[in-house]
Design a protein around this motif. Sequence first.
Motif, PDB file in Angstrom:
ATOM      1  N   CYS A  30       0.812  -1.222   0.000  1.00  0.00           N
ATOM      2  CA  CYS A  30       0.000   0.000   0.000  1.00  0.00           C
ATOM      3  C   CYS A  30       0.843   1.269   0.000  1.00  0.00           C
ATOM      4  CB  CYS A  30      -0.873   0.051   1.249  1.00  0.00           C
ATOM      5  SG  CYS A  30      -2.406  -0.840   1.113  1.00  0.00           S
ATOM      6  N   LYS A  80      -6.134  -5.800   2.203  1.00  0.00           N
ATOM      7  CA  LYS A  80      -5.646  -4.835   3.194  1.00  0.00           C
ATOM      8  C   LYS A  80      -5.091  -5.538   4.416  1.00  0.00           C
ATOM      9  CE  LYS A  80      -6.700  -1.106   0.915  1.00  0.00           C
ATOM     10  NZ  LYS A  80      -5.658  -0.181   0.463  1.00  0.00           N
ATOM     11  N   CYS A 137      -3.333   4.472   3.532  1.00  0.00           N
ATOM     12  CA  CYS A 137      -4.684   4.300   3.016  1.00  0.00           C
ATOM     13  C   CYS A 137      -5.685   4.348   4.177  1.00  0.00           C
ATOM     14  CB  CYS A 137      -4.779   2.969   2.285  1.00  0.00           C
ATOM     15  SG  CYS A 137      -4.547   1.552   3.359  1.00  0.00           S
ATOM     16  N   ASP A 194       2.014   2.306   2.858  1.00  0.00           N
ATOM     17  CA  ASP A 194       1.707   2.869   4.173  1.00  0.00           C
ATOM     18  C   ASP A 194       2.969   2.988   5.017  1.00  0.00           C
ATOM     19  OD1 ASP A 194      -1.050   2.682   3.588  1.00  0.00           O
ATOM     20  OD2 ASP A 194      -1.081   0.611   4.274  1.00  0.00           O
ATOM     21  N   ALA A 252      -5.121   1.697   6.862  1.00  0.00           N
ATOM     22  CA  ALA A 252      -3.968   1.929   7.739  1.00  0.00           C
ATOM     23  C   ALA A 252      -4.316   2.948   8.815  1.00  0.00           C
ATOM     24  CB  ALA A 252      -2.772   2.401   6.926  1.00  0.00           C
TER      25      ALA A 252
HETATM   26 ZN   LIG Z   1      -2.758   0.426   3.154  1.00  0.00          ZN
END
Ligand SMILES: [Zn+2]
Length: 100
Positions: free
Chosen positions: A34, A100, A59, A36, A62
């Motif tokens: 991602c 995710k 995101c 993150d 997160a």
């Molecule tokens: Zn993420």
Amino acid sequence: MEYTEKVLAHFANPRNVGEIADADGVGSIGSKECGDMIRVWIKVDKWRLADVRYKVFGCPAAIACCSMMTELAIGRRLDEACELTDAKVAEALGGLPAHK
Ligand SMILES: [Zn+2]
């Protein structure tokens, strides 16, 4: 699976954002999938997490996970906090999309 109401609520209004100036511990982690990036500060008092703060670039999942993680972690004894897993945070949020 879409984001749950709880994920969207924590994403829109994240709890316990920030840093702890005199933290007892700091840790960082990132996700290549991602992009993150998360940094977490903890304050410990008598073997309990007196405070947990974080800064997150990521995101909605997160951000919501950081927020929920602090709600689950603050006040726990350190040994109890060690039992907090990714899956338990996701479960508290009503689930996350698989990727995710
Ligand atoms: Zn993420």
